[in-house]
Enzyme design. Structure first.
Site, PDB file in Angstrom:
ATOM      1  N   CYS A   1      19.069   4.332  21.847  1.00 24.49           N
ATOM      2  CA  CYS A   1      18.818   4.720  20.228  1.00 24.49           C
ATOM      3  C   CYS A   1      18.101   3.251  20.260  1.00 24.49           C
ATOM      4  O   CYS A   1      18.723   2.463  19.783  1.00 24.49           O
ATOM      5  CB  CYS A   1      19.466   4.726  19.794  1.00 24.49           C
ATOM      6  SG  CYS A   1      18.741   4.887  17.287  1.00 24.49           S
TER       7      CYS A   1
ATOM      8  N   CYS B   1      12.430   7.821  15.677  1.00 21.90           N
ATOM      9  CA  CYS B   1      12.509   8.678  17.099  1.00 21.90           C
ATOM     10  C   CYS B   1      12.719   6.459  17.605  1.00 21.90           C
ATOM     11  O   CYS B   1      11.528   7.454  17.874  1.00 21.90           O
ATOM     12  CB  CYS B   1      13.115   9.088  17.236  1.00 21.90           C
ATOM     13  SG  CYS B   1      14.644   8.890  19.047  1.00 21.90           S
TER      14      CYS B   1
END
Length: 315
Positions: A77, A227
């Site tokens: 991430c 993201c």
């Protein structure tokens, strides 16, 4: 069990960061998944896209594990890594570190602020693979680059793992046809013949030279403010399609704000720098048990929130 959670965000992609560097929770993966579902619930919990567990590492300066709000674990991430990078650098008193993630040890570094009062960090996004098997994606060829899935959409997509799986299309307007985008992304993250484990789906709009806008349906989350790995992968796709230049910083806008990316190419190998904010919102102390939790004290960081919002307003 007494627990401290730090609410933080990268580009509006928000997380709860839990420090296990010295004292491990000794939770099973099932218990961590249950914690993520409970605490990240936006209607009854604290609300977040996921939980970042910062741990000690035998091969790096620290380790990051990421559990999404649906309880699934992400291999990486980018936005979360920036938050962990800041926390780890401040905790260990260093400006540059190596953080272990599920599939790679990645370099992170404190940078000059993108805007006044906005704590900014650069994180490495790698490894990069175009092999469909690495997503995984069921496709007739070893790679799927700027091609269409004719039975789903006439948009050409590119499949790429960084190492999170991404399926990326260049569009005229990333915010247009939202219903169609939702339908496609939801289909590829449900039962479908192409992506057995789901996939992050991004729609990328070229704005100006070295500037793009990215809208992402994040696997395990849904459409999100941002993201990090999607913005990184989208930057690579933009370079491959001649919309941006390798080796130069490009600005990537998203619903939650903006980041900078730089895509580096060495023969057929790629690495990506992701540069953006790591903003603290608040810190809470709680009493956590498997059957529930109770929040105690809370400390807010309004100056950081305001500084980031001021940067966003200037975009």
């Amino acid at each position: 069990m007494k627990l401290t959670a730090l609410k933080c965000h990268g580009s509006g992609n928000d997380f709860l960061l839990i420090d296990e560097y010295t004292d491990s929770l000794n939770y099973s993966d099932a218990e961590r998944a249950e914690m993520a579902v409970r605490l990240c619930d936006r209607s009854e919990g604290l609300g977040a896209d996921g939980i970042l567990f910062f741990q000690d590492s035998k091969i790096a300066d620290g380790r990051m594990r990421v559990f999404n709000s649906d309880g699934s674990e992400a291999s990486m991430c980018g936005n979360g890594l920036r938050c962990v990078a800041r926390y780890a650098c401040e905790k260990l008193g260093m400006k540059k570190l190596r953080i272990e993630t599920m599939k790679a040890v990645l370099e992170v570094e404190e940078m000059e602020p993108l805007s006044e009062g906005v704590e900014t960090y650069k994180v490495e996004i790698s490894p990069v693979s175009f092999r469909t098997a690495d997503l995984p994606m069921k496709a007739p060829n070893e790679t799927f680059i700027n091609q269409t899935l004719a039975d789903c959409s006439d948009l050409p997509f590119t499949a790429i793992a960084v190492p999170n799986p991404h399926f990326i299309a260049i569009v005229d307007d990333a915010d247009a046809k939202k219903d169609e985008q939702q339908k496609l992304a939801a289909y590829w993250n449900g039962e479908n013949p192409y992506f057995p484990d789901g996939v992050n789906v991004s729609f990328v709009e070229a704005l100006r030279p070295q500037e793009i806008f990215v809208r992402t349906f994040e696997r395990g989350v849904g459409f999100t403010n941002a993201c990090g790995t999607a913005m990184s992968a989208s930057s690579l796709v933009a370079c491959l399609q001649g919309l941006a230049s390798f080796g130069e910083e490009l600005t990537v806008y998203n619903p939650g704000g903006k980041v900078k990316c730089a895509v580096h190419q060495q023969e057929d190998q790629y690495t990506i720098d992701l540069i953006g904010n790591a903003t603290y919102e608040y810190k809470v102390e709680m009493e956590y048990q498997p059957d529930g939790y109770k929040v105690g004290s809370r400390v807010d960081f309004p100056e950081e929130i305001a500084a980031y919002q001021q940067m966003v307003n200037r975009k």
